[in-house]
Design an enzyme around this catalytic site. Structure first.
Site, PDB file in Angstrom:
ATOM      1  N   CYS A  29     -24.952  -9.635 -13.478  1.00  0.00           N
ATOM      2  CA  CYS A  29     -24.211  -9.987 -14.692  1.00  0.00           C
ATOM      3  C   CYS A  29     -25.118  -9.894 -15.920  1.00  0.00           C
ATOM      4  O   CYS A  29     -26.219 -10.445 -15.925  1.00  0.00           O
ATOM      5  CB  CYS A  29     -23.664 -11.410 -14.556  1.00  0.00           C
ATOM      6  SG  CYS A  29     -22.876 -12.029 -16.051  1.00  0.00           S
ATOM      7  N   ALA A  55       0.806  -1.225   0.000  1.00  0.00           N
ATOM      8  CA  ALA A  55       0.000   0.000   0.000  1.00  0.00           C
ATOM      9  C   ALA A  55       0.840   1.275   0.000  1.00  0.00           C
ATOM     10  O   ALA A  55       0.455   2.284  -0.583  1.00  0.00           O
ATOM     11  CB  ALA A  55      -0.932   0.001   1.199  1.00  0.00           C
ATOM     12  N   SER A  77       4.353  -3.556   4.986  1.00  0.00           N
ATOM     13  CA  SER A  77       4.776  -3.857   6.358  1.00  0.00           C
ATOM     14  C   SER A  77       5.260  -5.305   6.448  1.00  0.00           C
ATOM     15  O   SER A  77       5.795  -5.710   7.478  1.00  0.00           O
ATOM     16  CB  SER A  77       3.616  -3.624   7.323  1.00  0.00           C
ATOM     17  OG  SER A  77       2.515  -4.407   6.921  1.00  0.00           O
ATOM     18  N   ARG A  86      -6.302  -2.242   3.750  1.00  0.00           N
ATOM     19  CA  ARG A  86      -6.172  -3.626   4.205  1.00  0.00           C
ATOM     20  C   ARG A  86      -5.191  -3.822   5.341  1.00  0.00           C
ATOM     21  O   ARG A  86      -5.193  -4.871   5.975  1.00  0.00           O
ATOM     22  CB  ARG A  86      -5.685  -4.501   3.040  1.00  0.00           C
ATOM     23  CG  ARG A  86      -6.750  -4.950   2.111  1.00  0.00           C
ATOM     24  CD  ARG A  86      -6.194  -5.995   1.160  1.00  0.00           C
ATOM     25  NE  ARG A  86      -6.268  -7.319   1.714  1.00  0.00           N
ATOM     26  CZ  ARG A  86      -7.066  -8.277   1.259  1.00  0.00           C
ATOM     27  NH1 ARG A  86      -7.843  -8.048   0.250  1.00  0.00           N
ATOM     28  NH2 ARG A  86      -7.072  -9.458   1.812  1.00  0.00           N
ATOM     29  N   HIS A 113      -3.717  -9.720  -4.929  1.00  0.00           N
ATOM     30  CA  HIS A 113      -5.067  -9.518  -4.390  1.00  0.00           C
ATOM     31  C   HIS A 113      -6.071  -9.114  -5.462  1.00  0.00           C
ATOM     32  O   HIS A 113      -7.131  -8.585  -5.157  1.00  0.00           O
ATOM     33  CB  HIS A 113      -5.027  -8.483  -3.260  1.00  0.00           C
ATOM     34  CG  HIS A 113      -4.238  -8.944  -2.064  1.00  0.00           C
ATOM     35  ND1 HIS A 113      -3.615  -8.082  -1.196  1.00  0.00           N
ATOM     36  CD2 HIS A 113      -3.967 -10.193  -1.608  1.00  0.00           C
ATOM     37  CE1 HIS A 113      -3.000  -8.786  -0.246  1.00  0.00           C
ATOM     38  NE2 HIS A 113      -3.192 -10.060  -0.487  1.00  0.00           N
ATOM     39  N   VAL A 160      -4.444  -3.351  -5.418  1.00  0.00           N
ATOM     40  CA  VAL A 160      -5.474  -3.695  -6.400  1.00  0.00           C
ATOM     41  C   VAL A 160      -5.776  -2.504  -7.309  1.00  0.00           C
ATOM     42  O   VAL A 160      -6.733  -2.516  -8.069  1.00  0.00           O
ATOM     43  CB  VAL A 160      -6.782  -4.158  -5.698  1.00  0.00           C
ATOM     44  CG1 VAL A 160      -6.534  -5.430  -4.890  1.00  0.00           C
ATOM     45  CG2 VAL A 160      -7.363  -3.065  -4.804  1.00  0.00           C
ATOM     46  N   ASP A 161      -4.929  -1.467  -7.223  1.00  0.00           N
ATOM     47  CA  ASP A 161      -5.244  -0.202  -7.895  1.00  0.00           C
ATOM     48  C   ASP A 161      -4.823  -0.125  -9.358  1.00  0.00           C
ATOM     49  O   ASP A 161      -5.174   0.818 -10.065  1.00  0.00           O
ATOM     50  CB  ASP A 161      -4.642   0.976  -7.107  1.00  0.00           C
ATOM     51  CG  ASP A 161      -3.140   0.813  -6.838  1.00  0.00           C
ATOM     52  OD1 ASP A 161      -2.415   0.306  -7.728  1.00  0.00           O
ATOM     53  OD2 ASP A 161      -2.690   1.197  -5.741  1.00  0.00           O
ATOM     54  N   CYS A 170     -20.682 -16.952 -13.811  1.00  0.00           N
ATOM     55  CA  CYS A 170     -20.096 -17.441 -15.062  1.00  0.00           C
ATOM     56  C   CYS A 170     -18.657 -16.980 -15.268  1.00  0.00           C
ATOM     57  O   CYS A 170     -18.066 -17.250 -16.323  1.00  0.00           O
ATOM     58  CB  CYS A 170     -20.961 -17.020 -16.252  1.00  0.00           C
ATOM     59  SG  CYS A 170     -20.901 -15.248 -16.615  1.00  0.00           S
ATOM     60  N   THR A 173       0.282   5.503  -1.613  1.00  0.00           N
ATOM     61  CA  THR A 173      -0.279   6.572  -0.778  1.00  0.00           C
ATOM     62  C   THR A 173      -0.032   7.942  -1.416  1.00  0.00           C
ATOM     63  O   THR A 173      -0.871   8.831  -1.307  1.00  0.00           O
ATOM     64  CB  THR A 173       0.275   6.539   0.670  1.00  0.00           C
ATOM     65  OG1 THR A 173       1.677   6.317   0.623  1.00  0.00           O
ATOM     66  CG2 THR A 173      -0.354   5.440   1.482  1.00  0.00           C
TER      67      THR A 173
HETATM   68 ZN    ZN Z   1     -22.423 -14.193 -15.319  1.00  0.00          ZN
END
Ligand code: ZN
Length: 244
Positions: free
Chosen positions: A144, A12, A186, A24, A111, A93-94, A122, A16
């Site tokens: 979906c 992370a 960390s 997280r 992640h 995840v960015d 699906c 920043t």
């Molecule tokens: Zn689907």
């Protein structure tokens, strides 16, 4: 001379400067607020449409998609462009490493990614942007378009397993690399933390760039406490010089 393989494990702290808080981490929002943690916990998310509605609203409000890469992301991509083989293993995840110029195939997202959504029925993937546009337009819990199944962010929620393929590749990179740089993490969350030990056991030079002490500082060849935005470009510039 064989070129060194540089592995960059990012947490992370590298994002920043791009305005993305550490949700997280041990002190992050998800851990401090049990109600917020439910929004990113698979079991609650799948069981309750109200949790999903709140989760989509939260994603819309956090505006993660608007974040831009910073000097540290760009420095990693520049090293790769200079001809040094680089692999990124990220806890983030960015998607900012890719936006900063790293080829997507060289970024292992432990992640997952908040830039995509995946159907739990699906498995079809689509852009987060499209899902958020549907939320904006009034769908509280967009389903979906293919099968009507429950959509979720393509991130690994609490209670979900990491992708074994991504994890296997991360392990292979950690074993093969000659330099392993852990930045902005960390190093307290597994399995990311364990990769540091694997790299070190396999003879990689270990560099840790983090504001706070980590459990791996003692085995590191170099520990850097200065801000990532200035430290990482300097360290990577040095690696470039060695290679040339
Ligand atoms: Zn689907």
């Amino acid at each position: 001379m064989t070129k060194p393989l540089v592995a960059v494990l990012s947490g992370a702290g590298i994002s920043t400067d791009s305005g993305i808080p550490d949700y997280r981490g041990p002190d992050g929002l998800w851990r401090r607020d049990p109600e917020a943690e439910k929004l990113v916990t698979y079991e609650y998310y799948m069981a309750d449409s109200e949790i999903r509605r709140r989760s989509w609203r939260m994603r819309r409000e956090h505006r993660t998609l608007e974040a831009r890469p910073n000097a540290a992301h760009v420095a990693v991509a520049d090293l790769e462009k200079s001809g040094v083989p680089v692999r990124v293993i990220t806890q983030n995840v960015d998607g900012l490493h890719q936006l900063g110029g790293m080829p997507a195939r060289k970024v292992l997202e432990l992640h997952g990614s908040a830039r995509s959504v995946v159907c739990t029925g699906c498995d079809v993937r689509s852009p987060m942007e499209d899902a958020l546009a549907r939320v904006e337009a009034g769908e509280g819990d967009p389903a979906c378009a293919e099968c009507g199944g429950i959509l979720k962010s393509a991130t690994v929620m609490f209670g979900e397993r990491l992708d074994p393929v991504v994890l296997g590749e991360a392990l292979a990179v950690s074993k093969a690399c000659t330099v392993f740089i852990a930045v902005g993490s960390s190093l307290q969350v597994q399995p990311a933390a364990g990769l540091v030990g694997v790299a070190s056991d396999h003879g990689a030079r270990l560099i840790i760039v983090n504001a706070e002490p980590t459990p791996y500082d003692e085995i590191a060849d170099e520990v850097v406490r200065e801000p990532i935005g200035t430290a990482l470009p300097r360290i990577l510039g040095r690696l470039r010089g060695q290679e040339a």
